[in-house]
Design a protein around this motif. Sequence first.
Motif, PDB file in Angstrom:
ATOM      1  N   SER A  66      40.428  79.297  26.111  1.00  7.50           N
ATOM      2  CA  SER A  66      41.588  79.666  26.796  1.00  7.50           C
ATOM      3  C   SER A  66      41.283  81.180  27.361  1.00  7.50           C
ATOM      4  N   HIS A  67      40.071  82.079  27.019  1.00  3.62           N
ATOM      5  CA  HIS A  67      39.645  83.301  27.726  1.00  3.62           C
ATOM      6  C   HIS A  67      38.976  83.368  29.119  1.00  3.62           C
ATOM      7  N   GLY A  68      38.716  81.332  29.684  1.00  2.00           N
ATOM      8  CA  GLY A  68      38.390  81.228  30.192  1.00  2.00           C
ATOM      9  C   GLY A  68      39.355  80.094  31.079  1.00  2.00           C
ATOM     10  N   SER A  69      40.822  80.363  31.040  1.00  2.00           N
ATOM     11  CA  SER A  69      42.044  79.689  31.106  1.00  2.00           C
ATOM     12  C   SER A  69      42.786  79.829  32.343  1.00  2.00           C
ATOM     13  N   GLY A  70      43.238  81.641  32.342  1.00  2.00           N
ATOM     14  CA  GLY A  70      43.331  81.937  33.951  1.00  2.00           C
ATOM     15  C   GLY A  70      44.514  82.819  33.911  1.00  2.00           C
ATOM     16  N   GLN A 121      26.056 104.619  34.242  1.00  2.00           N
ATOM     17  CA  GLN A 121      26.241 106.230  34.574  1.00  2.00           C
ATOM     18  C   GLN A 121      24.970 106.269  34.392  1.00  2.00           C
ATOM     19  N   LYS A 122      23.792 105.733  33.624  1.00  2.15           N
ATOM     20  CA  LYS A 122      22.796 106.383  34.056  1.00  2.15           C
ATOM     21  C   LYS A 122      21.750 106.391  34.782  1.00  2.15           C
ATOM     22  N   ALA A 123      22.620 105.438  36.030  1.00  2.00           N
ATOM     23  CA  ALA A 123      21.753 104.568  37.211  1.00  2.00           C
ATOM     24  C   ALA A 123      22.089 105.129  37.931  1.00  2.00           C
ATOM     25  N   GLY A 124      23.409 106.066  37.789  1.00  5.40           N
ATOM     26  CA  GLY A 124      24.583 106.209  38.738  1.00  5.40           C
ATOM     27  C   GLY A 124      25.583 105.873  40.077  1.00  5.40           C
ATOM     28  N   VAL A 125      25.999 104.195  39.144  1.00  2.00           N
ATOM     29  CA  VAL A 125      26.348 102.812  39.845  1.00  2.00           C
ATOM     30  C   VAL A 125      27.537 102.605  39.789  1.00  2.00           C
ATOM     31  N   GLN A 126      28.342 101.973  39.980  1.00  2.00           N
ATOM     32  CA  GLN A 126      29.818 101.619  39.724  1.00  2.00           C
ATOM     33  C   GLN A 126      29.832 100.294  40.023  1.00  2.00           C
ATOM     34  N   ILE A 127      30.083  99.642  38.306  1.00  2.00           N
ATOM     35  CA  ILE A 127      30.559  97.819  38.138  1.00  2.00           C
ATOM     36  C   ILE A 127      32.072  97.729  38.756  1.00  2.00           C
ATOM     37  N   VAL A 128      31.779  97.008  40.172  1.00  2.00           N
ATOM     38  CA  VAL A 128      33.625  97.466  40.697  1.00  2.00           C
ATOM     39  C   VAL A 128      34.277  95.973  40.602  1.00  2.00           C
ATOM     40  N   THR A 129      33.380  94.709  40.589  1.00  2.00           N
ATOM     41  CA  THR A 129      34.702  93.758  40.563  1.00  2.00           C
ATOM     42  C   THR A 129      33.498  92.650  39.961  1.00  2.00           C
ATOM     43  N   GLY A 130      34.010  91.548  39.172  1.00  2.00           N
ATOM     44  CA  GLY A 130      33.456  89.886  38.571  1.00  2.00           C
ATOM     45  C   GLY A 130      34.151  88.938  38.331  1.00  2.00           C
ATOM     46  N   ASP A 131      33.889  88.548  37.729  1.00  2.00           N
ATOM     47  CA  ASP A 131      33.799  86.811  37.120  1.00  2.00           C
ATOM     48  C   ASP A 131      34.002  87.220  35.854  1.00  2.00           C
ATOM     49  N   THR A 132      34.704  86.065  35.421  1.00  2.00           N
ATOM     50  CA  THR A 132      34.652  85.429  33.755  1.00  2.00           C
ATOM     51  C   THR A 132      34.938  83.351  33.974  1.00  2.00           C
ATOM     52  N   LYS A 133      33.605  83.646  33.528  1.00  2.00           N
ATOM     53  CA  LYS A 133      33.508  82.103  33.271  1.00  2.00           C
ATOM     54  C   LYS A 133      33.597  81.526  31.850  1.00  2.00           C
ATOM     55  N   VAL A 134      34.337  80.397  30.744  1.00  2.00           N
ATOM     56  CA  VAL A 134      33.594  79.951  30.175  1.00  2.00           C
ATOM     57  C   VAL A 134      34.123  78.723  29.334  1.00  2.00           C
ATOM     58  N   VAL A 135      32.490  78.771  29.232  1.00  2.00           N
ATOM     59  CA  VAL A 135      32.118  76.724  29.175  1.00  2.00           C
ATOM     60  C   VAL A 135      32.464  76.480  27.815  1.00  2.00           C
ATOM     61  N   HIS A 136      32.050  75.308  26.978  1.00  2.00           N
ATOM     62  CA  HIS A 136      32.050  74.860  26.092  1.00  2.00           C
ATOM     63  C   HIS A 136      31.507  74.710  25.151  1.00  2.00           C
ATOM     64  N   ARG A 137      31.490  74.966  24.158  1.00  2.00           N
ATOM     65  CA  ARG A 137      30.408  75.163  23.098  1.00  2.00           C
ATOM     66  C   ARG A 137      29.644  74.211  22.971  1.00  2.00           C
ATOM     67  N   GLY A 138      27.779  74.791  23.121  1.00  2.00           N
ATOM     68  CA  GLY A 138      26.321  73.821  23.791  1.00  2.00           C
ATOM     69  C   GLY A 138      26.664  73.772  25.300  1.00  2.00           C
TER      70      GLY A 138
END
Length: 367
Positions: free
Chosen positions: A35-39, A149-166
Amino acid sequence: MEVYNNQEVKNPLFDQIEKVRRRSNKVKDTYINLSHGSGGKAMRDLIADVFVKGFDNPILSQLEDQASFDLSQLSQLGNRLAFTTDSYVVDPLFFPGSDIGELAVNGTVNDLAVSGAKPLYLTCSMILEEGLELEILRKVVFSMQNAAQKAGVQIVTGDTKVVHRGCADKLFINTAGIGIIPEGIDISPRNIQVGDVVIVNGEIGNHGTAILIARGELELETDIESDCQPLHELVAEIIKVCPEIRAMRDATRGGLATVLNEFAQTANVGIRINENSIPVRDEVNGMCEILGLDPLYLANEGKLVIVAPPEKADLILSTMQNHTAGKQAAIIGEIIPNPPGILLLKTAFGTERIVDMLVGDQLPRIC
């Protein structure tokens, strides 16, 4: 409340509205599930509670499908854009000296830095396996943010997918990075010339050794840690004293030997390196002797390979040695006219041998 027969009647819809308003957007699960990848709400809570909170910055918090930037501000830093992407599948996720999160940030930052760029923004996409502990994910996100933060950069966007166990191994990360290259900087193996020198910023093979030991497949004990570190500040210092750096690359998979082979083939020159000049820890050499490995091919995550004009070699070397990421820097070789496209190693016995590229990797899943 509504009025019916002069009586105030509670509308059950109002209760539902208030419950929606009071939602905390917190993940209450202990493990990742599909469900954490269901939208839906579970995914929204995961993103809000883990990623948005963990990577907190003004661009990410807008929760758009993309990150947007003011080009006029970027153009003040340089006239070219550097753009890179990489994926991280290291096993185990946590190992001596670092973890997959810090590795993903530093690896992407370094890919930008070796072009001469100032790293600015990263993306983060994660493939999560059903059953992954939420606490592990939080630790990885915290590590990524700390590294950013140490490198002086920002993580500004991304995506998450969940796949079945295994269908995955706990957690995979994909990143992309954007940086700006200052005007007048042109770092490429195409610029290499005969007579140039080869410099590295320290001991090779520590990352590959740390990963191998961490897997627990060998009865070996050592205090070697991964050399995972950001290199952008070191690169900036090098460029400051030598803007005409010929070529520069971080020696990750395939190690020092692979980078130098690529340099030799691209520039159609020969490269000779001196075994006695290459910084390698005794423990790394010992492990390689036991297992039949070669430290020249072991992975690194904080090592630069530089080709520079000979007249600037000493200045570059002293500059590197005055920086924490280059204290063990050394001149290890030179560019020669023949044989073109070939890397030669002058051994400790005074003989020479060809160091070719490996067909495969000595150690899989090291980054």
